[in-house]
Design a protein around this motif. Structure first.
Motif, PDB file in Angstrom:
ATOM      1  N   PRO A  87      51.476  66.004  55.323  1.00  0.00           N
ATOM      2  CA  PRO A  87      51.236  64.745  54.608  1.00  0.00           C
ATOM      3  C   PRO A  87      50.147  63.888  55.242  1.00  0.00           C
ATOM      4  N   GLU A  88      50.016  63.952  56.561  1.00  0.00           N
ATOM      5  CA  GLU A  88      48.978  63.147  57.209  1.00  0.00           C
ATOM      6  C   GLU A  88      47.586  63.665  56.869  1.00  0.00           C
ATOM      7  N   LEU A  89      47.442  64.978  56.726  1.00  0.00           N
ATOM      8  CA  LEU A  89      46.152  65.534  56.309  1.00  0.00           C
ATOM      9  C   LEU A  89      45.845  65.115  54.880  1.00  0.00           C
ATOM     10  N   VAL A  90      46.848  65.176  54.008  1.00  0.00           N
ATOM     11  CA  VAL A  90      46.669  64.730  52.627  1.00  0.00           C
ATOM     12  C   VAL A  90      46.221  63.275  52.602  1.00  0.00           C
ATOM     13  N   ALA A  91      46.866  62.450  53.414  1.00  0.00           N
ATOM     14  CA  ALA A  91      46.508  61.030  53.473  1.00  0.00           C
ATOM     15  C   ALA A  91      45.077  60.846  53.958  1.00  0.00           C
ATOM     16  N   GLN A  92      44.671  61.612  54.961  1.00  0.00           N
ATOM     17  CA  GLN A  92      43.304  61.512  55.468  1.00  0.00           C
ATOM     18  C   GLN A  92      42.294  61.831  54.369  1.00  0.00           C
ATOM     19  N   ARG A  93      42.563  62.872  53.611  1.00  0.00           N
ATOM     20  CA  ARG A  93      41.658  63.259  52.534  1.00  0.00           C
ATOM     21  C   ARG A  93      41.544  62.153  51.488  1.00  0.00           C
ATOM     22  N   ILE A  94      42.660  61.532  51.183  1.00  0.00           N
ATOM     23  CA  ILE A  94      42.653  60.452  50.195  1.00  0.00           C
ATOM     24  C   ILE A  94      41.910  59.234  50.726  1.00  0.00           C
ATOM     25  N   VAL A  95      42.218  58.834  51.943  1.00  0.00           N
ATOM     26  CA  VAL A  95      41.681  57.596  52.503  1.00  0.00           C
ATOM     27  C   VAL A  95      40.167  57.646  52.645  1.00  0.00           C
ATOM     28  N   ARG A  96      39.629  58.768  53.128  1.00  0.00           N
ATOM     29  CA  ARG A  96      38.179  58.802  53.351  1.00  0.00           C
ATOM     30  C   ARG A  96      37.408  58.702  52.029  1.00  0.00           C
ATOM     31  N   LEU A  97      37.975  59.224  50.942  1.00  0.00           N
ATOM     32  CA  LEU A  97      37.316  59.083  49.645  1.00  0.00           C
ATOM     33  C   LEU A  97      37.542  57.696  49.063  1.00  0.00           C
ATOM     34  N   ALA A  98      38.758  57.176  49.251  1.00  0.00           N
ATOM     35  CA  ALA A  98      39.042  55.831  48.750  1.00  0.00           C
ATOM     36  C   ALA A  98      38.135  54.799  49.400  1.00  0.00           C
ATOM     37  N   ASN A  99      37.816  55.009  50.662  1.00  0.00           N
ATOM     38  CA  ASN A  99      36.932  54.085  51.365  1.00  0.00           C
ATOM     39  C   ASN A  99      35.499  54.142  50.834  1.00  0.00           C
TER      40      ASN A  99
ATOM     41  N   LYS B   1      34.835  54.371  36.468  1.00  0.00           N
ATOM     42  CA  LYS B   1      35.252  55.759  36.481  1.00  0.00           C
ATOM     43  C   LYS B   1      36.264  56.028  37.603  1.00  0.00           C
ATOM     44  N   VAL B   2      36.967  57.145  37.466  1.00  0.00           N
ATOM     45  CA  VAL B   2      37.991  57.552  38.425  1.00  0.00           C
ATOM     46  C   VAL B   2      37.632  58.918  38.997  1.00  0.00           C
ATOM     47  N   LEU B   3      37.873  59.081  40.286  1.00  0.00           N
ATOM     48  CA  LEU B   3      37.698  60.370  40.938  1.00  0.00           C
ATOM     49  C   LEU B   3      39.082  60.949  41.215  1.00  0.00           C
ATOM     50  N   ILE B   4      39.275  62.202  40.819  1.00  0.00           N
ATOM     51  CA  ILE B   4      40.537  62.903  41.079  1.00  0.00           C
ATOM     52  C   ILE B   4      40.237  64.058  42.021  1.00  0.00           C
ATOM     53  N   PRO B   5      40.210  63.790  43.334  1.00  0.00           N
ATOM     54  CA  PRO B   5      39.917  64.874  44.277  1.00  0.00           C
ATOM     55  C   PRO B   5      41.123  65.770  44.488  1.00  0.00           C
ATOM     56  N   GLY B   6      40.860  67.060  44.624  1.00  0.00           N
ATOM     57  CA  GLY B   6      41.936  67.954  45.034  1.00  0.00           C
ATOM     58  C   GLY B   6      42.223  67.708  46.509  1.00  0.00           C
ATOM     59  N   VAL B   7      43.429  67.300  46.816  1.00  0.00           N
ATOM     60  CA  VAL B   7      43.809  67.117  48.217  1.00  0.00           C
ATOM     61  C   VAL B   7      44.873  68.130  48.625  1.00  0.00           C
ATOM     62  N   ILE B   8      45.175  69.042  47.701  1.00  0.00           N
ATOM     63  CA  ILE B   8      46.073  70.172  47.924  1.00  0.00           C
ATOM     64  C   ILE B   8      45.363  71.423  47.424  1.00  0.00           C
ATOM     65  N   ASP B   9      45.322  72.472  48.230  1.00  0.00           N
ATOM     66  CA  ASP B   9      44.694  73.740  47.846  1.00  0.00           C
ATOM     67  C   ASP B   9      45.648  74.515  46.943  1.00  0.00           C
TER      68      ASP B   9
END
Length: 383
Positions: free
Chosen positions: A320-332, A303-311
């Motif tokens: 962009p660094e905040l967006v990256a942080q949101r992505i990375v912590r879920l990807a991990n 399965k795939v998770l599509i998190p909202g990383v933009i409000d």
């Protein structure tokens, strides 16, 4: 459905602002002031081509048709299916908004298009199957030769249709849901058979707790949600799961949201939807902390998770660094190949009611793409 096998892909949740002249045409059609289908169809086709090109230019990998020809993400159904009539006199009550009446009176409406709420007063049957095919044809024409990774068309869930357009005909809510399933499955199948990804838009799966079920127990809400998911899975039978993404949200409006049901209270039911991907809010101040749910809850294999990383409700352009942080912590937590970076909800779920200025929205999309590149660099740096 494409996956983030080599880099973090980007997407959004479908609805985008319609051009001003198209909004006027949609409103005229909703008010039954015109029947000029030819001019309308030509303008919709052009608008779909325009918005697909804009998405790609902004760095979006998995694009949509923007729902250019629909009055809203859900109320469009009443124009395609017979059995809806009248106007529901009962107001929609959101418990968080009701608790702050002075603010609520001054705030913008949740949706003018959704304020038109006919009821189900007769047997449901298709009257305009051509509209679904028009959506597909317009989108495919726009995609021809376009540099994109994947493409999806949103379609309303059974639950949100039943919440907006109450049953006054079928003997039970279950009977109504399965009647909806039998008609909506034709739209679902048409989208999938066209080789496109089908997105089921289901705000009822979360927002329903503080709207339709705001004065009932959590157990009663979960029971109703389980019934809706069972009926939805019936409607999705025969469609490969990898062609389906399921989007839920807590209401696409800037408001208190302090009565929102926690994700951990419904995630077990959500994961029962026979979909290949799950799109959830994860950027706004009420739900960003819920990335930690995935520390305890395992995303099912494949399965795939599509998190909202933009409000989708604020004019802040995320860094962009905040967006990256949101992505990375879920990807991990769930695996980088299992994450596609998205937005919390649509930026114009109803025609003429954008949540964010259009120019700001495109800036937010560009920062989404920039953040995904930063996340990719971090996640793949040791490979």
């Amino acid at each position: 459905m494409k996956r983030s096998n080599e880099r973090i892909l980007t997407t959004h949740t479908g609805s985008l602002p319609r051009p001003a002249d198209l909004v006027e045409m949609i409103q005229a059609r909703e008010n039954r002031e015109t029947s000029d289908d030819a001019s309308f169809n030509l303008r919709v086709k052009a608008a779909v081509a325009e918005t697909v090109a804009q998405q790609i230019e902004a760095g979006i990998d998995v694009v949509s048709d923007g729902e250019m020809g629909k009055p809203s993400f859900a109320s469009y159904v009443k124009n395609r299916i017979a059995g809806f009539d009248g106007q529901n006199p009962e107001p929609r009550i959101f418990t968080d908004r009701a608790e702050f009446p002075e603010w609520n009176a001054l705030s913008s409406p949740i949706s003018t298009a959704l304020s038109v709420r006919p009821m189900c007063t007769g047997p449901l049957s298709w009257t305009d199957k051509a509209a679904v095919q028009n959506d597909i044809d317009n989108f495919k024409a726009a995609l021809d030769g376009a540099d994109h990774e994947d493409a999806f068309i949103p379609s309303a869930s059974l639950g949100i249709i039943s919440e907006i357009m109450h049953n006054r005909y079928y003997p039970s809510e279950e009977a109504y849901l399965y009647a909806l399933a039998d008609v909506m499955k034709e739209e679902y199948q048409a989208i999938a058979q066209a080789g496109l990804v089908l997105q089921i838009d289901a705000p009822d799966a979360a927002m329903g707790r503080h709207s339709q079920f705001g004065f009932q127990t959590l157990a009663e809400f979960r029971s109703a949600l389980a019934q809706r998911i069972e009926a939805l899975n019936h409607a999705l039978e025969g469609i490969p799961q990898e062609q389906i993404r399921f989007h839920l949200c807590w209401g696409n409006y800037e408001g208190p949201h302090h009565h929102d049901v926690p994700l951990r209270e419904i995630v077990d039911l959500v994961l029962q939807v026979n979909a290949g991907a799950y799109s959830v809010e994860a950027a706004n101040p009420r739900h960003e902390h819920e990335w930690r749910v995935w520390e305890q809850v395992k995303l099912p294999d494949g399965k795939v998770l599509i998190p909202g990383v933009i409000d989708s409700t604020t004019h802040f352009v995320e860094h962009p660094e905040l967006v990256a942080q949101r992505i990375v912590r879920l990807a991990n937590l769930v695996g980088k190949e299992n994450v596609i970076a998205g937005t919390d909800c649509g930026f114009s779920t109803s025609a003429g009611v954008p949540r964010v200025d259009q120019a700001v929205m495109w800036a937010k999309f560009r920062t989404l793409a920039e953040g995904a590149k930063l996340a990719t660099r971090e996640l793949w740096q040791n490979q």
